[in-house]
Design an enzyme around this catalytic site. Structure first.
Site, mmCIF file in Angstrom:
data_model
loop_
_atom_site.group_PDB
_atom_site.id
_atom_site.type_symbol
_atom_site.label_atom_id
_atom_site.label_comp_id
_atom_site.label_asym_id
_atom_site.label_seq_id
_atom_site.Cartn_x
_atom_site.Cartn_y
_atom_site.Cartn_z
ATOM 1 N N LYS A 127 -28.272 27.878 42.746
ATOM 2 C CA LYS A 127 -28.306 29.004 43.871
ATOM 3 C C LYS A 127 -27.853 28.205 45.232
ATOM 4 O O LYS A 127 -27.346 28.857 45.923
ATOM 5 C CB LYS A 127 -29.667 29.453 44.081
ATOM 6 C CG LYS A 127 -30.211 30.322 42.736
ATOM 7 C CD LYS A 127 -31.668 30.728 42.735
ATOM 8 C CE LYS A 127 -32.337 31.153 41.528
ATOM 9 N NZ LYS A 127 -31.191 32.232 40.977
ATOM 10 N N THR A 146 -34.343 42.638 48.741
ATOM 11 C CA THR A 146 -33.313 43.224 47.702
ATOM 12 C C THR A 146 -33.695 43.942 46.528
ATOM 13 O O THR A 146 -34.721 43.376 45.792
ATOM 14 C CB THR A 146 -32.314 42.137 47.341
ATOM 15 O OG1 THR A 146 -32.590 41.213 46.660
ATOM 16 C CG2 THR A 146 -31.376 41.533 48.651
ATOM 17 N N ALA A 197 -25.111 35.410 40.706
ATOM 18 C CA ALA A 197 -24.805 35.022 42.157
ATOM 19 C C ALA A 197 -24.748 36.109 43.048
ATOM 20 O O ALA A 197 -24.435 35.886 44.345
ATOM 21 C CB ALA A 197 -23.463 34.036 41.996
ATOM 22 N N ALA A 198 -25.033 37.529 42.394
ATOM 23 C CA ALA A 198 -25.010 38.371 43.563
ATOM 24 C C ALA A 198 -26.156 38.187 44.769
ATOM 25 O O ALA A 198 -25.790 38.536 45.892
ATOM 26 C CB ALA A 198 -25.189 39.896 42.708
ATOM 27 N N GLY A 199 -27.170 37.761 44.225
ATOM 28 C CA GLY A 199 -28.153 37.455 45.419
ATOM 29 C C GLY A 199 -27.915 36.290 46.424
ATOM 30 O O GLY A 199 -28.071 36.301 47.298
ATOM 31 N N ASP A 200 -27.037 35.443 45.571
ATOM 32 C CA ASP A 200 -26.574 34.289 46.624
ATOM 33 C C ASP A 200 -25.393 34.897 47.670
ATOM 34 O O ASP A 200 -25.526 34.442 48.941
ATOM 35 C CB ASP A 200 -26.062 32.977 45.488
ATOM 36 C CG ASP A 200 -27.070 32.637 44.830
ATOM 37 O OD1 ASP A 200 -28.046 32.627 45.170
ATOM 38 O OD2 ASP A 200 -26.879 32.346 43.697
#
Ligand code: RIB
Length: 318
Positions: free
Chosen positions: A44, A224, A257-260
Site C-alpha cells: 500500500k 470509501t 490498489a484502487a484504494g491506494d
C-alpha cells in the site's frame, strides 16, 4: 492553489505481489485451478507513492526492503517514477514484504501479506528522513509499519507544518495519540467499522462512523464505499458538512490498489489547494481507472489520464 509540485512524504509497506487469477475466490479448504500467475510491484505504501508521483507530486518514501531481488525491483521501480528512495533502508536480516493475492473474474481479490522488512522500520529512520527534508506539505501513510514509526512520522509532520493523511489499512486499533495528529482519515467501510465498532453497510451507519472518526481526529473523513462511491465529511466547513460522491461506473478487472489510487488522488488534490469534494473526485477517478487494469502499480494512472477521464465523464458525448 499552490503553483509548485506538492512535496509529499510517504511511510508504508513495499511488497512484491504474487497474483493468481481464478474464476472465483476459493473457500477455506478448497483448491481451485486458476487462469494465470503474475508478479507486480505492490504494497500500500509503495502503491500510494507511485500513484502520488504519477499524479504530479514530488514524493520521498520512508520504508524498508530486504537485501534481495524483490527489494531491488521495488527500489528500481520507485526510482523510475522519480521518487526519492534514500530513506528506504535495505535490511540484511529480513526479507522484502510479499503479498499473496487471489483475483477472481469479477475483479474482487483477497490478500495475505508476509510483511518481512516492512515491520522493522524504526522511529529513528523516520526522524532521520524528516530532519533532512526542508519542505513537506503532506504526510501520507497506510498502517503497514510499526506503530512507533507511524506515531513519530505524524508528530514530525505536524512539527513541519505538514498535513497528515492516514489510510487506516490494514485495519487495526489506533492510539488516541495518533488520531489527534490526523488531518484527514481515509478508511474503507470495513476499516471504518473495525475502528468505530459501528456497522457501515447502510448510509446512516456510515454517517455515524464518519462522525465518530471526526470527533476523534478533529479532521475530515473520507469513507470509501467500493463501487457505491465515497462519503465525505468536510471539517473545513463549519459545522462539518457531509457530501456523498457517487463512484464512476467502469468494468472492473482487478480492484487491487484502487484504494491506494483514491488516497493518492485525494492527497494530491488537497495539497494543491482543492476542496475536499474536488480532491475526492480526483481520487475517485484515479481509483476507477485503476480497476480497469491488472496489477497494483501497473494499474495506477498518470495525471493526464485522470483529467481526460473526468472530462469524458462530465461531457459524455466526447
Ligand atoms: O492495496 C493493495 C496492496 O495491499 C497490494 O499491492 C498488497 O501488496 C497489499 O499491501
Amino acid at each position: 492553489m499552490t503553483l509548485h509540485k506538492p512535496q509529499i512524504v510517504t511511510l508504508g509497506g513495499l511488497n512484491i505481489d504474487l497474483v493468481v487469477r481464478v474464476p472465483v475466490i476459493p473457500k477455506p479448504g478448497e483448491t481451485i485451478t486458476g487462469h494465470s500467475f503474475a508478479t507486480f510491484p505492490g504494497g500500500k505504501g509503495a502503491n500510494q507513492t507511485v500513484a502520488l508521483a504519477r499524479l504530479g507530486a514530488q514524493v520521498c518514501m520512508i520504508g524498508r526492503v530486504g537485501a534481495d531481488s524483490f527489494g531491488e525491483t521495488l527500489l528500481q521501480n520507485l526510482r523510475q517514477e522519480g521518487v526519492r528512495t534514500d530513506f528506504i533502508k535495505i535490511d540484511d536480516q529480513r526479507a522484502t514484504g510479499v503479498a499473496l493475492i487471489t483475483v477472481e473474474d469479477s475483479g474482487q481479490n483477497n490478500i495475505s501479506v508476509a510483511p518481512g522488512a516492512n515491520m522493522a522500520v524504526s522511529a529513528e529512520e523516520v526522524a532521520a528522513a524528516f530532519s533532512a527534508l526542508a519542505e513537506v506539505d503532506m504526510l501520507v501513510m497506510p498502517l503497514e509499519t510499526p506503530m512507533e514509526a507511524i506515531l513519530t512520522a505524524a508528530r514530525l509532520a505536524r512539527e513541519h507544518g505538514a498535513r497528515v493523511a492516514l489510510n487506516p489499512a490494514p485495519a487495526q486499533p489506533l492510539p488516541p495519540e495518533l488520531l489527534q495528529w490526523v488531518d484527514i482519515i481515509i478508511p474503507n467501510e470495513f476499516e471504518a467499522a473495525a475502528l468505530t465498532h459501528i456497522e457501515t453497510s447502510d448510509e446512516a451507519g456510515a454517517r455515524q462512523a464518519a462522525l465518530q472518526l471526526h470527533e476523534w481526529t478533529g479532521g475530515s473523513v473520507t469513507l470509501t464505499l467500493g463501487e457505491r462511491g465515497a462519503l465525505l465529511l468536510d471539517a473545513a466547513q463549519s459545522p462539518p458538512q457531509f457530501t456523498f460522491l457517487p463512484a464512476f461506473r467502469v468494468t472492473a478487472v482487478d480492484t487491487t490498489a484502487a484504494g491506494d489510487a483514491f488516497v493518492a488522488g485525494l492527497a494530491v488534490g488537497l495539497s494543491e489547494g482543492m476542496s475536499l469534494t474536488e480532491a475526492a473526485q480526483l481520487g475517485s477517478a484515479a481509483g476507477a481507472i485503476s480497476v480497469t487494469r491488472h496489477g497494483a502499480q501497473p494499474s495506477l494512472p498518470k495525471r493526464s489520464e485522470v483529467e481526460a477521464f473526468i472530462q469524458s465523464r462530465s461531457n459524455p458525448g466526447v
